[in-house]
Scaffold this motif. Sequence first.
Motif, PDB file in Angstrom:
ATOM      1  N   ARG A 120       0.817  -1.211   0.000  1.00  0.00           N
ATOM      2  CA  ARG A 120       0.000   0.000   0.000  1.00  0.00           C
ATOM      3  C   ARG A 120       0.855   1.268   0.000  1.00  0.00           C
ATOM      4  O   ARG A 120       1.841   1.365   0.720  1.00  0.00           O
ATOM      5  CB  ARG A 120      -0.896  -0.012   1.242  1.00  0.00           C
ATOM      6  N   ASP A 121       0.473   2.244  -0.830  1.00  0.00           N
ATOM      7  CA  ASP A 121       0.995   3.598  -0.717  1.00  0.00           C
ATOM      8  C   ASP A 121       0.129   4.364   0.268  1.00  0.00           C
ATOM      9  O   ASP A 121      -1.097   4.199   0.305  1.00  0.00           O
ATOM     10  CB  ASP A 121       0.982   4.309  -2.075  1.00  0.00           C
ATOM     11  N   ASN A 122       0.747   5.217   1.060  1.00  0.00           N
ATOM     12  CA  ASN A 122       0.047   5.878   2.152  1.00  0.00           C
ATOM     13  C   ASN A 122      -0.632   7.164   1.673  1.00  0.00           C
ATOM     14  O   ASN A 122      -0.210   8.275   1.997  1.00  0.00           O
ATOM     15  CB  ASN A 122       1.034   6.180   3.291  1.00  0.00           C
ATOM     16  N   ASP A 123      -1.679   7.003   0.878  1.00  0.00           N
ATOM     17  CA  ASP A 123      -2.455   8.144   0.394  1.00  0.00           C
ATOM     18  C   ASP A 123      -3.859   7.653   0.047  1.00  0.00           C
ATOM     19  O   ASP A 123      -4.115   6.447   0.042  1.00  0.00           O
ATOM     20  CB  ASP A 123      -1.776   8.811  -0.809  1.00  0.00           C
ATOM     21  N   PRO A 124      -4.808   8.567  -0.214  1.00  0.00           N
ATOM     22  CA  PRO A 124      -6.182   8.131  -0.490  1.00  0.00           C
ATOM     23  C   PRO A 124      -6.299   7.182  -1.681  1.00  0.00           C
ATOM     24  O   PRO A 124      -7.098   6.235  -1.652  1.00  0.00           O
ATOM     25  CB  PRO A 124      -6.923   9.457  -0.748  1.00  0.00           C
ATOM     26  N   ASP A 132      -5.324   3.803  -0.531  1.00  0.00           N
ATOM     27  CA  ASP A 132      -6.371   3.184   0.281  1.00  0.00           C
ATOM     28  C   ASP A 132      -7.478   2.608  -0.596  1.00  0.00           C
ATOM     29  O   ASP A 132      -7.979   1.505  -0.346  1.00  0.00           O
ATOM     30  CB  ASP A 132      -6.966   4.223   1.234  1.00  0.00           C
ATOM     31  N   SER A 170       1.777  -1.970   4.998  1.00  0.00           N
ATOM     32  CA  SER A 170       1.708  -0.511   5.007  1.00  0.00           C
ATOM     33  C   SER A 170       3.046   0.095   5.423  1.00  0.00           C
ATOM     34  O   SER A 170       3.674  -0.368   6.371  1.00  0.00           O
ATOM     35  CB  SER A 170       0.626  -0.035   5.983  1.00  0.00           C
ATOM     36  N   GLY A 207       5.489   7.713   3.360  1.00  0.00           N
ATOM     37  CA  GLY A 207       4.627   7.774   2.182  1.00  0.00           C
ATOM     38  C   GLY A 207       4.545   6.478   1.407  1.00  0.00           C
ATOM     39  O   GLY A 207       3.485   6.099   0.904  1.00  0.00           O
ATOM     40  N   ASP A 208       5.689   5.786   1.270  1.00  0.00           N
ATOM     41  CA  ASP A 208       5.735   4.497   0.582  1.00  0.00           C
ATOM     42  C   ASP A 208       6.978   3.770   1.069  1.00  0.00           C
ATOM     43  O   ASP A 208       7.772   4.308   1.856  1.00  0.00           O
ATOM     44  CB  ASP A 208       5.722   4.657  -0.941  1.00  0.00           C
TER      45      ASP A 208
END
Length: 245
Positions: A178-182, A185, A206, A210-211
């Motif tokens: 997962r990339d940590n952004d909307p 998600d 996660s 950010g990634d």
Amino acid sequence: PPTQKRGVAPAPSGSPEASRRLFAMAQPILGTLVETYLRNRGIAVLHGSGSLRFHPRCYYRPDDSSPTETWPAMIAAVTDLDGTLTGAHRTWLDPRGFSEATLGKAPIDTPRRAMGDLLGNAVRFGAPGEVMAAGEGIETVLSLRCALPDMAMAAALSAAHLAAIRFPDTLRRLYIVRDNDPAGDAARDNLIERANAAGIEAITLSPRLGDFNEDLRMLGMDALRAETRAQLATHDIGRFLALAA
């Protein structure tokens, strides 16, 4: 009368055939700017990276009204589940080297572009079996592979394409990188729903930042390994997690 030479017809711009020709013209990454670029981003595990190549003078055109430029580029093969090359992804690189501002990418408006048939397909590292990981960016996936060097992985190149990635018939457990952004998600949620419907266990990995490439560069390999270990299924820790050097 003299015999006329028959040239090879040009492939349609952006087509799978154009992608195959571009990849064929490129060279292995060992000892090239691509290897330097990846290592500058903390990525030292490069085995099984035959899907990546180097082109020293790859065409770049900012828009239809601008002249064509040439920059060195990392060329990635996009393949389907049978290994057929369906597209290519270009990351133009800065020949002057790495900086925190550009992370080694060329100083142009769009240093990344994809071409060909991308939907459901991916840039692949290793042959998937019952377990694999899938994420968005090439550098993100390769960063996680530094901690899990024996796990097959795939980079879908965008959140939308990650949500639509096709599953191998052998797959039983999918790790979603997962990339940590909307957008990350949303891709995770869609992929979990699709995997569960196909009888595949889905586990999210996660990053803290950010990634996973940002984690690798900013927090270091030991921290990346520790956070990955905490999120793996117990029976995959001994099987895939690289031991600390």
